[in-house]
Design a protein around this motif. Structure first.
Motif, PDB file in Angstrom:
ATOM      1  N   GLY A  82      17.687 -14.472   5.013  1.00 61.50           N
ATOM      2  CA  GLY A  82      17.117 -14.122   3.703  1.00 61.50           C
ATOM      3  C   GLY A  82      16.556 -15.349   3.007  1.00 61.50           C
ATOM      4  O   GLY A  82      15.455 -15.326   2.453  1.00 61.50           O
TER       5      GLY A  82
ATOM      6  N   SER B 222      17.406  -5.980   7.018  1.00 57.04           N
ATOM      7  CA  SER B 222      17.479  -6.207   5.566  1.00 57.04           C
ATOM      8  C   SER B 222      17.439  -4.887   4.809  1.00 57.04           C
ATOM      9  O   SER B 222      18.180  -4.699   3.838  1.00 57.04           O
ATOM     10  CB  SER B 222      16.304  -7.057   5.090  1.00 57.04           C
ATOM     11  OG  SER B 222      16.194  -8.196   5.865  1.00 57.04           O
ATOM     12  N   LEU B 271      18.086  -9.820  -0.405  1.00 59.20           N
ATOM     13  CA  LEU B 271      19.007  -9.832   0.737  1.00 59.20           C
ATOM     14  C   LEU B 271      20.122 -10.860   0.515  1.00 59.20           C
ATOM     15  O   LEU B 271      21.303 -10.580   0.715  1.00 59.20           O
ATOM     16  CB  LEU B 271      18.231 -10.150   2.018  1.00 59.20           C
ATOM     17  CG  LEU B 271      19.046 -10.201   3.303  1.00 59.20           C
ATOM     18  CD1 LEU B 271      19.653  -8.845   3.609  1.00 59.20           C
ATOM     19  CD2 LEU B 271      18.171 -10.628   4.485  1.00 59.20           C
TER      20      LEU B 271
END
Lengths: 272, 289
Positions: A82, B222, B271
């Motif tokens: 991420g 995700s 995320l």
């Protein structure tokens, strides 16, 4: 890259894919400051500051709290993915997706038999050797390697023995990121940098980190050289696109049949 | 209107992909970084059987599903050998190997040139070739898969799959083989992803390897983690957030180029924040830790 990634992975348990983002951010910071001031010293200092602040924030705000929660490594990997996506796209948004080239005056080459070496390549080799030698000497003199090995083996016991694991984690992250910055600068003066260029080099470094389970710089260097030779041979004899496939096929075979790595300590079955 | 219908078709494809990943992540606890492999296998099998062998969609689809199931067996072998983090790492390796193979096996996949001229599906002579008809077609598939999961989540087989996720040793002590339940889960997941791939291939009528990269796998994972793993509503929410986010950004009148990067920045940060502060995701049932 491989030394930094392996130390970060083995000491902190973070499979730090965002290392690729840090690599690119450092190079872009250098390029940006150089384009503003045309002063290498200022640009390098700026890149070091940006990289250090960035990795400090990542560790303190993301990795450390997740690690304290006793999460498994997959969660740390997801967090790192991420972060990588966010960093790379932020850089693309701010500076564009195109290659950032540093217009340098280092040109010319040397011919030794059939080998042609450019001055930039010689600088890369020289700085690569200086950087790895410096890290090796510092680790030897400071006995940090023993501390890192201890945290890598068992973080809880290391704490009981009085090691400040949070400080050591930060030390590893910052040192690893500085090595990534050196690699990024050396690569940028040769071919430039774009926001996506950190992923492939990080993935190659990650393969070395899995193959070598021991915190031994010489072994890491040997495996990094072997992997690079293999990748270049694949590129030479097959084509460049098979490079990643073959590299990761080796990684897959190692994970499946020798999870503890090719060179490793003997581990108990339940730790691998 | 066509644009909205196009968004709807893409949303439906991502809902199917998210539901397929949820089977592995949410129900089996297998954090995969290779869901785009099955998506790609489904799309390529459909494209190749239609363009090279002249199959209709309804013959190509079973071939795609069968190919996905065979690929799933390889994944089951991996899942049987390694667990947790090393499973994720192995799937990352499989994803990169898959991309290399698809990119380089030019005689079959046409490599970077991609496969063109994939015909649209037909139902009783009616050609599904407009965004509206595809939205309906995709919607039916989404409904079928959702209804399947509504039923499947209540079955004893699903409870055993979840038990394997929570405690393999306990499942062993009941005389059951955890590897078998992982295998079933991976096969089911691959079938749903294969269906999504076949819809994608026939909708765009062109596929190339860039649609099935590691980035795509990260994205699918995700979507599940953000929406929440283990329930049906979670992956659907995650897919809706991902697809509708750029539409929301358009209200802020951001230029197209900026909006694309902005979407990925927000998604990446979301995320990280979910993993950091809300590991169950928005509507999740299963705590990934």
């Amino acid at each position: 890259m491989a030394i930094g990634f392996t130390y970060i992975f083995r000491v902190t348990r973070v499979f730090h894919i965002a290392h690729g983002g840090v690599y690119v951010a450092g190079a872009v910071a250098l390029w940006w400051m150089l384009s503003k001031t045309n002063n290498w010293a200022v640009a390098v200092l700026f890149a070091i500051t940006v990289t250090a602040i960035m990795i400090w924030l990542i560790e303190k705000a993301i990795y450390l709290p997740i690690n304290k929660r006793q999460s498994n490594q997959s969660i740390l990997l997801v967090a790192s993915l991420g972060l990588y996506v966010a960093i790379v796209n932020t850089l693309a948004l701010l500076f564009g997706n195109e290659d950032k080239i540093i217009g340098n005056s280092i040109s010319g080459s040397f011919v030794i038999g059939n080998i042609i070496l450019t001055k930039v390549q010689l600088i890369q080799v020289a700085f690569g050797i200086i950087a790895t030698a410096t890290v090796t000497v510092i680790l030897k003199l400071s006995k940090s390697n023993l501390t890192f090995q201890s945290i890598s083996d068992n973080e809880s016991i290391s704490k009981v023995l009085g090691i400040n694991t949070e400080k050591e984690r930060l030390k590893v992250f910052i040192s690893g990121s500085m090595l990534a910055l050196i690699a990024a600068i050396l690569k940028t003066i040769e071919v430039g940098v774009n926001p996506q260029s950190g992923m492939n080099i990080t993935l190659s470094a990650s393969v070395v980190a899995i193959l070598v389970s021991r915190l031994n710089i010489l072994l890491i260097i040997a495996f990094a050289i072997a992997l690079t030779l293999l990748q270049n041979s694949v590129e030479w004899f097959l084509n460049a696109q098979w490079k990643d496939g073959i590299t990761f096929l080796i990684l897959l075979l190692v994970i499946l049949f020798r999870t503890e790595g090719i060179i490793s300590y003997n581990l108990r079955k339940d730790t691998v | 209107m066509n644009y909205l219908l196009h968004i709807l078709v893409i949303l439906e494809i991502y809902i199917l992909l998210a539901l397929s990943a949820n089977q592995k992540v949410g129900l089996s606890g297998l954090l995969t970084l290779a869901q785009a492999v099955f998506y790609g296998v489904g799309a390529y099998a459909t494209a190749i059987t239609i363009t090279k062998f002249g199959f209709t969609y309804w013959l190509a689809l079973p071939s795609a599903i069968l190919t996905c199931m065979l690929s799933a067996l390889l994944f089951s072998f991996v899942a049987g050998k390694v667990r947790e983090f090393y499973f994720s790492l192995a799937t990352l390796a499989l994803q990169i190997i898959f991309f290399s193979v698809v990119y380089n096996w030019i005689s079959v996949t046409r490599g970077s040139y991609g496969i063109t001229g994939i015909s649209n599906p037909e139902i009783s002579g009616l050609n599904i070739n407009t965004p509206g008809s595809f939205a309906l077609f995709g919607g039916v598939w989404v409904l079928v898969v959702i209804l399947f999961y509504v039923w499947f989540l209540k079955t004893p087989l699903c409870r055993l799959i979840q038990a394997t996720r929570d405690d393999e040793i306990e499942v062993l002590s009941l005389g059951k083989n955890p590897k078998y339940y992982k295998k079933i889960s991976i096969i089911l997941s691959s079938i749903v992803a294969g269906i999504a791939g076949s819809i994608y291939a026939t909708y765009t009528t062109y596929i190339d390897p860039t649609s099935f990269t590691l980035d795509e796998s990260i994205l699918i994972l995700s979507i599940v983690l953000i929406g929440g793993a283990g329930r049906i509503i979670g992956p659907i929410t995650g897919a809706a957030i991902y697809i509708l986010l750029p539409e929301f950004l358009k209200f802020l009148q951001l230029p197209e180029g900026i909006a694309a990067n902005m979407r990925m920045i927000l998604f990446g940060l979301l995320l990280v924040l979910i993993v950091r502060f809300k590991p169950k995701g928005i509507f999740g049932k299963y705590l990934i830790q």
